[in-house]
Design a protein around this motif. Structure first.
Motif, mmCIF file in Angstrom:
data_model
loop_
_atom_site.group_PDB
_atom_site.id
_atom_site.type_symbol
_atom_site.label_atom_id
_atom_site.label_comp_id
_atom_site.label_asym_id
_atom_site.label_seq_id
_atom_site.Cartn_x
_atom_site.Cartn_y
_atom_site.Cartn_z
ATOM 1 N N GLY A 1 -52.717 27.646 99.643
ATOM 2 C CA GLY A 1 -52.199 27.997 98.336
ATOM 3 C C GLY A 1 -53.273 27.874 97.276
ATOM 4 O O GLY A 1 -53.307 28.659 96.321
ATOM 5 N N ILE B 1 -54.184 30.569 94.333
ATOM 6 C CA ILE B 1 -54.097 30.179 92.919
ATOM 7 C C ILE B 1 -55.460 30.290 92.239
ATOM 8 O O ILE B 1 -55.553 30.727 91.095
ATOM 9 C CB ILE B 1 -53.514 28.755 92.797
ATOM 10 C CG1 ILE B 1 -52.036 28.792 93.207
ATOM 11 C CG2 ILE B 1 -53.679 28.206 91.389
ATOM 12 C CD1 ILE B 1 -51.417 27.444 93.444
ATOM 13 N N GLU C 1 -47.631 31.140 97.972
ATOM 14 C CA GLU C 1 -48.316 31.431 96.709
ATOM 15 C C GLU C 1 -48.818 32.867 96.613
ATOM 16 O O GLU C 1 -49.165 33.327 95.532
ATOM 17 C CB GLU C 1 -49.499 30.462 96.509
ATOM 18 C CG GLU C 1 -49.111 29.035 96.241
ATOM 19 C CD GLU C 1 -48.830 28.210 97.498
ATOM 20 O OE1 GLU C 1 -48.612 26.994 97.357
ATOM 21 O OE2 GLU C 1 -48.813 28.770 98.613
#
Length: 163
Positions: free
Chosen positions: A67, A71, A92
């Motif tokens: 993730g 991000i 994500e």
């Protein structure tokens, strides 16, 4: 063997430094024998991560993406993960609001990564040469932006009706 590992690390460092120094919008780490995305890259690229629109991690040995990767590089428009050992994507991935193309060919997916259906900007998904045998869980496909294709696609693609 240590010499080859040292050469691989040097190649990754060189490619990352070129991206940072030249302020390019792409990062090419294809064919680097990566088993994971190197944690040190996050720190090196923290000032330019927002400018990266294309990442190529093709032909490595990746088994998963974190993730944190998604991000960090949240402005991605293209992601090439061809030729790895991926079988799923992190939740994500839904946050990549600018993603237009993702290449997941030659991986280990057994099911269509449903998270991708949440991405309204996504135009191209390549899942060739995976282990997907059916698309049972895929219930909806958006083709509104190309009306001529939408009517043709309805005849070609049969999905289970939603209940």
């Amino acid at each position: 063997m240590q010499k080859r590992m040292g050469e691989a690390v040097a190649r990754v460092a060189r490619k990352v430094n070129e991206t940072v120094e030249n302020k390019t919008d792409s990062l090419d780490l294809a064919d680097c024998k990566l088993m994971t995305f190197p944690v040190g890259i996050y720190k090196v690229m923290r000032n330019v991560a927002e400018e990266i629109h294309l990442i190529t991690l093709a032909n490595n040995e990746l088994k998963s993406l974190t993730g944190k990767f998604i991000i960090t590089f949240n402005q991605l428009q293209e992601l090439n993960l061809e030729g790895n050992y991926l079988h799923r994507l992190p939740e994500e991935i839904k946050t990549l609001l600018h993603l237009k193309a993702i290449n997941l060919s030659k991986n280990k997916f057994r099911h269509f990564p449903e998270q991708l259906t949440a991405l309204k900007t996504l135009e191209t998904i390549n899942l060739e040469e995976n282990e997907i045998s059916e698309l049972k869980q895929l219930r909806k496909i958006r083709l509104n932006s190309i009306p001529d294709v939408a009517s043709e696609a309805k005849q070609m693609i049969k999905f289970q009706s939603q209940q």
